[in-house]
Design a protein around this motif. Structure first.
Motif, PDB file in Angstrom:
ATOM      1  N   UNK A  22       0.869  -1.121  -0.013  1.00 56.53           N
ATOM      2  CA  UNK A  22      -0.045  -0.066   0.012  1.00 56.53           C
ATOM      3  C   UNK A  22       1.000   1.096   0.025  1.00 56.53           C
ATOM      4  N   UNK A  23       1.216   1.575  -1.035  1.00 57.39           N
ATOM      5  CA  UNK A  23       2.205   2.797  -1.285  1.00 57.39           C
ATOM      6  C   UNK A  23       1.495   4.072  -0.769  1.00 57.39           C
ATOM      7  N   UNK A  24       0.263   4.238  -0.932  1.00 57.33           N
ATOM      8  CA  UNK A  24      -0.385   5.549  -0.239  1.00 57.33           C
ATOM      9  C   UNK A  24      -1.403   4.950   0.864  1.00 57.33           C
ATOM     10  N   UNK A  25      -1.893   6.114   1.585  1.00 55.91           N
ATOM     11  CA  UNK A  25      -2.704   5.855   2.643  1.00 55.91           C
ATOM     12  C   UNK A  25      -4.132   5.626   1.843  1.00 55.91           C
ATOM     13  N   UNK A  26      -4.480   6.186   0.833  1.00 52.78           N
ATOM     14  CA  UNK A  26      -5.646   5.914   0.269  1.00 52.78           C
ATOM     15  C   UNK A  26      -5.861   4.586  -0.142  1.00 52.78           C
ATOM     16  N   UNK A  27      -4.848   3.735  -0.666  1.00 54.38           N
ATOM     17  CA  UNK A  27      -4.942   2.515  -0.890  1.00 54.38           C
ATOM     18  C   UNK A  27      -5.432   1.645   0.372  1.00 54.38           C
ATOM     19  N   UNK A  28      -4.580   1.991   1.361  1.00 46.61           N
ATOM     20  CA  UNK A  28      -4.974   1.224   2.726  1.00 46.61           C
ATOM     21  C   UNK A  28      -6.290   1.397   3.079  1.00 46.61           C
ATOM     22  N   UNK A  29      -6.714   2.897   2.815  1.00 48.55           N
ATOM     23  CA  UNK A  29      -7.957   3.022   3.270  1.00 48.55           C
ATOM     24  C   UNK A  29      -9.192   2.496   2.701  1.00 48.55           C
ATOM     25  N   UNK A  30      -9.024   2.373   1.505  1.00 46.16           N
ATOM     26  CA  UNK A  30      -9.973   1.449   0.708  1.00 46.16           C
ATOM     27  C   UNK A  30      -9.896   0.225   1.034  1.00 46.16           C
ATOM     28  N   UNK A  31      -8.857  -0.570   1.176  1.00 43.80           N
ATOM     29  CA  UNK A  31      -8.619  -1.819   1.627  1.00 43.80           C
ATOM     30  C   UNK A  31      -9.208  -2.076   3.291  1.00 43.80           C
ATOM     31  N   UNK A  32      -8.811  -1.352   4.022  1.00 45.34           N
ATOM     32  CA  UNK A  32      -8.879  -1.681   5.658  1.00 45.34           C
ATOM     33  C   UNK A  32     -10.139  -0.904   6.052  1.00 45.34           C
ATOM     34  N   UNK A  50      -6.906   1.024  18.940  1.00 46.46           N
ATOM     35  CA  UNK A  50      -7.203   0.016  20.032  1.00 46.46           C
ATOM     36  C   UNK A  50      -6.757  -1.381  19.367  1.00 46.46           C
ATOM     37  N   UNK A  51      -6.952  -2.332  20.395  1.00 42.98           N
ATOM     38  CA  UNK A  51      -6.450  -3.751  20.067  1.00 42.98           C
ATOM     39  C   UNK A  51      -7.248  -4.527  18.901  1.00 42.98           C
ATOM     40  N   UNK A  52      -8.489  -4.293  18.673  1.00 44.11           N
ATOM     41  CA  UNK A  52      -9.055  -4.908  17.595  1.00 44.11           C
ATOM     42  C   UNK A  52      -8.470  -4.365  16.322  1.00 44.11           C
ATOM     43  N   UNK A  53      -8.264  -3.029  16.292  1.00 44.97           N
ATOM     44  CA  UNK A  53      -7.858  -2.303  15.152  1.00 44.97           C
ATOM     45  C   UNK A  53      -6.285  -2.723  14.724  1.00 44.97           C
ATOM     46  N   UNK A  54      -5.559  -2.934  15.899  1.00 40.71           N
ATOM     47  CA  UNK A  54      -4.405  -3.356  15.461  1.00 40.71           C
ATOM     48  C   UNK A  54      -4.249  -4.941  14.856  1.00 40.71           C
ATOM     49  N   UNK A  55      -5.320  -5.604  15.242  1.00 45.90           N
ATOM     50  CA  UNK A  55      -5.140  -6.994  14.781  1.00 45.90           C
ATOM     51  C   UNK A  55      -5.638  -6.963  13.206  1.00 45.90           C
ATOM     52  N   UNK A  56      -6.720  -6.014  13.041  1.00 49.90           N
ATOM     53  CA  UNK A  56      -7.155  -5.813  11.713  1.00 49.90           C
ATOM     54  C   UNK A  56      -6.037  -5.396  10.964  1.00 49.90           C
ATOM     55  N   UNK A  57      -5.339  -4.568  11.379  1.00 46.66           N
ATOM     56  CA  UNK A  57      -4.270  -3.695  10.632  1.00 46.66           C
ATOM     57  C   UNK A  57      -3.282  -4.942  10.215  1.00 46.66           C
ATOM     58  N   UNK A  58      -2.740  -5.606  11.278  1.00 45.73           N
ATOM     59  CA  UNK A  58      -1.931  -6.797  11.167  1.00 45.73           C
ATOM     60  C   UNK A  58      -2.164  -7.488   9.836  1.00 45.73           C
ATOM     61  N   UNK A  59      -3.547  -8.006   9.965  1.00 45.21           N
ATOM     62  CA  UNK A  59      -4.051  -8.863   8.920  1.00 45.21           C
ATOM     63  C   UNK A  59      -4.024  -8.290   7.424  1.00 45.21           C
ATOM     64  N   UNK A  60      -4.312  -7.243   7.653  1.00 46.29           N
ATOM     65  CA  UNK A  60      -4.354  -6.266   6.204  1.00 46.29           C
ATOM     66  C   UNK A  60      -2.790  -6.027   5.637  1.00 46.29           C
ATOM     67  N   UNK A  61      -2.109  -5.976   6.583  1.00 44.02           N
ATOM     68  CA  UNK A  61      -0.717  -5.781   6.211  1.00 44.02           C
ATOM     69  C   UNK A  61       0.278  -7.094   6.258  1.00 44.02           C
ATOM     70  N   UNK A  62      -0.279  -8.035   6.590  1.00 41.42           N
ATOM     71  CA  UNK A  62       0.071  -9.482   6.462  1.00 41.42           C
ATOM     72  C   UNK A  62       1.484  -9.466   7.402  1.00 41.42           C
TER      73      UNK A  62
END
Length: 147
Positions: A22-32, A50-62
């Motif tokens: 995700x080279x831009x925040x916009x790409x991550x925004x759409x995905x996450x 918060x913890x649930x968001x960290x887990x979601x970000x980690x999954x999205x960022x592999x």
């Protein structure tokens, strides 16, 4: 959380986003499903996810949530624990082998089937499996209809 810890968390979030492609925040925004402003605040260390968001970000960022929270140090610690467990397992296996060898016959003529070359054991096992397996049946051929 102190300012330096927040900054380090933000840097890890940014690095993980970029590493995930995700080279831009916009790409991550759409995905996450987050806004660019939210991502910017997290990556700049202005807000703590918060913890649930960290887990979601980690999954999205592999990546692993522990890496996002604590960085490389937690992974080094986890790696050390894994290596220690592997060493304990290896020591137990070696101890069992030593016990097994104590009861072995010493004559060179007396060899067990398991003492032979591993390749020979594998070849014999493969031959036994082939002999035990039913012969494959071919599928019936279909006839073409005349045009």
């Amino acid at each position: 959380m102190d300012k330096d810890t927040l900054k380090a968390l933000g840097t890890r979030l940014r690095d993980a986003r970029i590493a995930a492609g995700f080279s831009s925040r916009d790409q991550a925004e759409r995905e996450l499903g987050l806004t660019s402003r939210q991502l910017e605040a997290y990556e700049q260390g202005l807000r703590v996810p918060e913890e649930p968001l960290i887990v979601r970000l980690a999954a999205g960022y592999r990546t692993h949530p522990a890496y996002l929270r604590y960085g490389d140090e937690i992974l080094k610690l986890a790696g050390t624990k894994v290596i220690a467990a592997q060493l304990r397992t290896a020591a137990a296996v070696l101890e069992q082998i030593a016990k097994d060898l104590e009861g072995e016959p010493t004559s060179g003529d007396a060899t067990r089937k398991d003492d032979r070359e591993p390749a020979l054991q594998t070849d014999e096992a493969l031959a036994e499996a082939r002999a035990a397996a039913p012969a494959p049946q071919s599928a019936p051929r279909r006839r073409r209809k005349p045009a």
